[in-house]
Design a protein around this motif. Structure first.
Motif, PDB file in Angstrom:
ATOM      1  N   ALA A 196       9.083  -3.416  19.235  1.00 34.18           N
ATOM      2  CA  ALA A 196       8.495  -3.269  19.236  1.00 34.18           C
ATOM      3  C   ALA A 196       7.465  -2.702  20.080  1.00 34.18           C
ATOM      4  N   ALA A 197       7.119  -1.669  20.069  1.00 29.53           N
ATOM      5  CA  ALA A 197       6.611  -0.630  21.758  1.00 29.53           C
ATOM      6  C   ALA A 197       5.294  -1.332  22.276  1.00 29.53           C
ATOM      7  N   ARG A 198       4.419  -1.451  20.880  1.00 35.23           N
ATOM      8  CA  ARG A 198       3.235  -1.377  21.176  1.00 35.23           C
ATOM      9  C   ARG A 198       1.365  -1.923  20.480  1.00 35.23           C
ATOM     10  N   VAL A 199       1.192  -2.950  20.167  1.00 29.75           N
ATOM     11  CA  VAL A 199       0.304  -2.892  18.988  1.00 29.75           C
ATOM     12  C   VAL A 199      -1.123  -3.286  20.078  1.00 29.75           C
ATOM     13  N   ALA A 200      -1.750  -3.117  18.937  1.00 24.98           N
ATOM     14  CA  ALA A 200      -3.448  -3.774  18.823  1.00 24.98           C
ATOM     15  C   ALA A 200      -4.047  -4.745  17.902  1.00 24.98           C
ATOM     16  N   ALA A 201      -4.666  -5.453  18.032  1.00 32.93           N
ATOM     17  CA  ALA A 201      -5.175  -6.458  17.286  1.00 32.93           C
ATOM     18  C   ALA A 201      -6.958  -7.320  17.484  1.00 32.93           C
ATOM     19  N   ARG A 202      -6.696  -8.013  16.183  1.00 33.62           N
ATOM     20  CA  ARG A 202      -7.821  -9.028  16.396  1.00 33.62           C
ATOM     21  C   ARG A 202      -7.798  -9.798  16.044  1.00 33.62           C
ATOM     22  N   THR A 203      -8.426 -10.682  16.913  1.00 35.02           N
ATOM     23  CA  THR A 203      -8.048 -12.408  16.497  1.00 35.02           C
ATOM     24  C   THR A 203      -9.385 -13.057  16.141  1.00 35.02           C
ATOM     25  N   THR A 228      -7.303 -18.864  14.764  1.00 34.81           N
ATOM     26  CA  THR A 228      -6.221 -19.447  13.426  1.00 34.81           C
ATOM     27  C   THR A 228      -6.216 -17.885  12.719  1.00 34.81           C
ATOM     28  N   HIS A 229      -6.726 -16.816  12.814  1.00 36.27           N
ATOM     29  CA  HIS A 229      -6.924 -15.473  11.571  1.00 36.27           C
ATOM     30  C   HIS A 229      -6.285 -14.628  12.648  1.00 36.27           C
ATOM     31  N   VAL A 230      -5.134 -13.557  12.686  1.00 39.70           N
ATOM     32  CA  VAL A 230      -4.591 -13.371  13.431  1.00 39.70           C
ATOM     33  C   VAL A 230      -4.812 -11.841  12.359  1.00 39.70           C
ATOM     34  N   HIS A 231      -5.478 -10.635  13.284  1.00 41.75           N
ATOM     35  CA  HIS A 231      -5.092  -9.261  12.380  1.00 41.75           C
ATOM     36  C   HIS A 231      -3.953  -8.396  14.085  1.00 41.75           C
ATOM     37  N   ALA A 232      -2.826  -7.758  13.694  1.00 42.70           N
ATOM     38  CA  ALA A 232      -2.152  -6.825  14.294  1.00 42.70           C
ATOM     39  C   ALA A 232      -1.690  -5.358  13.572  1.00 42.70           C
ATOM     40  N   LEU A 233      -1.675  -4.519  14.390  1.00 42.99           N
ATOM     41  CA  LEU A 233      -1.081  -2.943  14.036  1.00 42.99           C
ATOM     42  C   LEU A 233       0.216  -3.384  15.480  1.00 42.99           C
ATOM     43  N   ILE A 234       1.370  -3.098  14.425  1.00 44.56           N
ATOM     44  CA  ILE A 234       2.429  -2.799  15.643  1.00 44.56           C
ATOM     45  C   ILE A 234       2.885  -1.538  15.979  1.00 44.56           C
ATOM     46  N   ASP A 235       2.923  -0.717  16.686  1.00 41.68           N
ATOM     47  CA  ASP A 235       4.085   0.518  16.272  1.00 41.68           C
ATOM     48  C   ASP A 235       5.426  -0.105  16.520  1.00 41.68           C
ATOM     49  N   PHE A 236       6.328   0.258  16.027  1.00 41.68           N
ATOM     50  CA  PHE A 236       7.838   0.402  15.949  1.00 41.68           C
ATOM     51  C   PHE A 236       8.207   0.954  16.496  1.00 41.68           C
ATOM     52  N   ALA A 335      -3.190 -10.959  23.468  1.00 44.06           N
ATOM     53  CA  ALA A 335      -4.375  -9.683  24.895  1.00 44.06           C
ATOM     54  C   ALA A 335      -4.406  -8.989  24.426  1.00 44.06           C
ATOM     55  N   ALA A 336      -4.088  -8.722  22.945  1.00 44.55           N
ATOM     56  CA  ALA A 336      -5.027  -7.170  22.106  1.00 44.55           C
ATOM     57  C   ALA A 336      -6.055  -7.401  21.547  1.00 44.55           C
ATOM     58  N   GLY A 337      -6.063  -9.096  21.158  1.00 44.79           N
ATOM     59  CA  GLY A 337      -6.851  -9.220  20.856  1.00 44.79           C
ATOM     60  C   GLY A 337      -8.455  -9.839  21.003  1.00 44.79           C
ATOM     61  N   GLU A 338      -8.039 -10.056  22.498  1.00 52.22           N
ATOM     62  CA  GLU A 338      -9.108 -10.299  23.588  1.00 52.22           C
ATOM     63  C   GLU A 338      -9.188  -9.446  23.721  1.00 52.22           C
ATOM     64  N   ARG A 339      -8.134  -8.413  24.205  1.00 46.01           N
ATOM     65  CA  ARG A 339      -9.400  -7.535  25.037  1.00 46.01           C
ATOM     66  C   ARG A 339      -9.875  -5.991  23.813  1.00 46.01           C
ATOM     67  N   GLY A 340      -9.871  -6.490  22.839  1.00 45.37           N
ATOM     68  CA  GLY A 340      -9.749  -4.799  21.945  1.00 45.37           C
ATOM     69  C   GLY A 340      -9.140  -3.422  21.954  1.00 45.37           C
ATOM     70  N   GLU A 341      -7.843  -3.643  22.622  1.00 40.33           N
ATOM     71  CA  GLU A 341      -7.243  -1.926  22.836  1.00 40.33           C
ATOM     72  C   GLU A 341      -6.064  -1.930  22.694  1.00 40.33           C
ATOM     73  N   PHE A 342      -5.196  -1.268  22.346  1.00 36.44           N
ATOM     74  CA  PHE A 342      -3.721  -1.203  22.184  1.00 36.44           C
ATOM     75  C   PHE A 342      -3.094  -1.213  23.447  1.00 36.44           C
ATOM     76  N   LEU A 343      -2.073  -2.721  23.597  1.00 38.82           N
ATOM     77  CA  LEU A 343      -1.080  -2.732  25.132  1.00 38.82           C
ATOM     78  C   LEU A 343       0.507  -2.282  24.584  1.00 38.82           C
ATOM     79  N   PRO A 344       0.861  -2.520  25.270  1.00 34.71           N
ATOM     80  CA  PRO A 344       2.415  -2.034  25.580  1.00 34.71           C
ATOM     81  C   PRO A 344       2.857  -3.454  25.193  1.00 34.71           C
ATOM     82  N   VAL A 345       4.210  -3.733  24.932  1.00 33.82           N
ATOM     83  CA  VAL A 345       5.047  -4.308  24.460  1.00 33.82           C
ATOM     84  C   VAL A 345       6.202  -4.151  25.809  1.00 33.82           C
TER      85      VAL A 345
END
Length: 367
Positions: A196-203, A228-236, A335-345
């Motif tokens: 994985a390269a980067r992610v965005a999320a809502r938790t 207890t509920h996590v949505h994530a968009l992950i770049d591969f 961390a992306a869920g807490e910050r509301g932005e794309f973050l690198p892996v």
């Protein structure tokens, strides 16, 4: 330590999952289960007796046995790093249950200790080595659906407190649907698609407390400290995955679908070692089931692969590097869920090589 013959193994943690490991590891002729340890030494003795394991007691007791080469760390997540470090310092290789550690600092300490001592690390899950996901990997590499362009993955349920007698740790750091069930899905995706390269999320956390639903503590409320509920968009590489991990869903769902330029694959539940693998091409009216090949032996085949690789001097597949990359990915999602932005892996890993189709866990290969 023996340079030949079956590899000596000890399990640390005699809880619910230990039975699945022991049923398999005691049946594989290339490993020899020598010890079982637990904070509750009576429980360790009972489990050891059930499976005919000669040594039981504390962690120190099993680490003192020279024939133990691999420690299988089945403790709760908060103890994973401590047990791994103590085992490495005793000169043992370590295969740990997921997650690899609670955070990246702990993971780095464990990896540095292993590197400094020339010891190996392995990590669950090893379900990606089962017949369903290995057959999916071969189908992708053969170009069955062309080039992957999108992935949808989800695991949704109402949480483990209805059936697990001690569910509290599932809702503490190192738990929640992302850290408990996420490794099965994320490890499978990394094995299939690359790092994985980067992610965005809502938790979110639906409730601050949960209630034990079974066993002697039934009716007892306990706090929830993780999403207890996590949505994530992950770049591969070349594609992206939309993922959902939930302990808040009345809809029980476990799925991975990969869409390619020439069709689609529907994968079996990555928390299992088998299940149907389905494909659908542009001209197909419905899904068709593909033939699968490989092992369905179950939990512990990652330990066996590590043991055989130790003797052969070859890489093992359920590696510490893979488990650490998945931990990095889950940490970035949080961390992306807490910050509301794309973050690198920030880490990367080479996808593990497929198992040979005729890989047989019940064959004796070490003499």
């Amino acid at each position: 330590m023996s340079p030949a013959g079956p590899v000596g193994v000890a399990l640390v943690g005699a809880g619910v999952i230990s039975g699945q490991y022991l049923r398999n590891l005691t049946a594989f002729p290339d490993v020899r289960v020598i010890g079982v340890a637990d904070l509750d030494t009576d429980r360790a003795a009972a489990v050891a007796g059930e499976f005919g394991v000669p040594v039981s007691g504390t962690l120190d007791d099993v680490l003192a046995v020279p024939e133990v080469e691999i420690v299988v760390n089945l403790t709760v997540p908060s103890a994973h790093a401590e047990v791994a470090l103590r085992s490495l310092r005793a000169g043992k290789h370590v295969y740990g249950e997921k997650p690899f550690a609670l955070d990246l600092d702990e993971a780095a300490k464990v990896a540095a200790e292993a590197d400094g001592r020339g010891l190996r690390l392995g990590g669950a899950p090893d379900t990606f080595l089962g017949t369903g996901l290995q057959s999916a990997l071969r189908a992708l590499r053969e170009g069955l659906i062309g080039v992957p362009v999108a992935v949808t993955a989800a695991t949704q349920n109402l949480g483990p407190e209805s059936w697990h007698p001690n569910p509290e740790f599932f809702y503490q750091p190192g738990g929640g649907p992302l850290f408990d069930l996420g490794p099965y899905y994320l490890t499978a995706l990394v094995a299939l698609l690359g790092p994985a390269a980067r992610v965005a999320a809502r938790t979110r956390r639906a409730r601050d407390h949960r209630v034990v639903g079974s066993g002697p503590k039934a009716g007892t409320a306990f706090p929830v400290a993780v999403p207890t509920h996590v949505h994530a968009l992950i770049d591969f590489p070349g594609t992206a995955a939309t993922t959902t991990f939930s302990f808040d869903s009345a809809v029980n769902r476990r799925m991975i679908e990969i869409i390619g330029t020439e069709g689609a694959l529907s994968l079996p539940d990555p928390n299992t070692f088998e299940g149907p693998l389905l494909a659908r091409g542009p001209a197909d009216a419905d899904w068709r089931e593909l033939p699968v090949a490989g092992t369905t032996a179950g939990r512990g085949i990652g330990v066996l692969d590590l043991a055989r690789a130790l003797r052969a001097g070859t890489p093992h597949r359920a590696s510490g590097e893979l488990a650490a990359h998945v931990l990095d990915l889950m940490t970035a999602i949080t961390a992306a869920g807490e910050r509301g932005e794309f973050l690198p892996v920030r880490s990367t890993v080479a996808p593990p090589e497929p198992l040979p189709q005729d890989w047989d866990p019940y064959a004796r290969t070490l003499s």
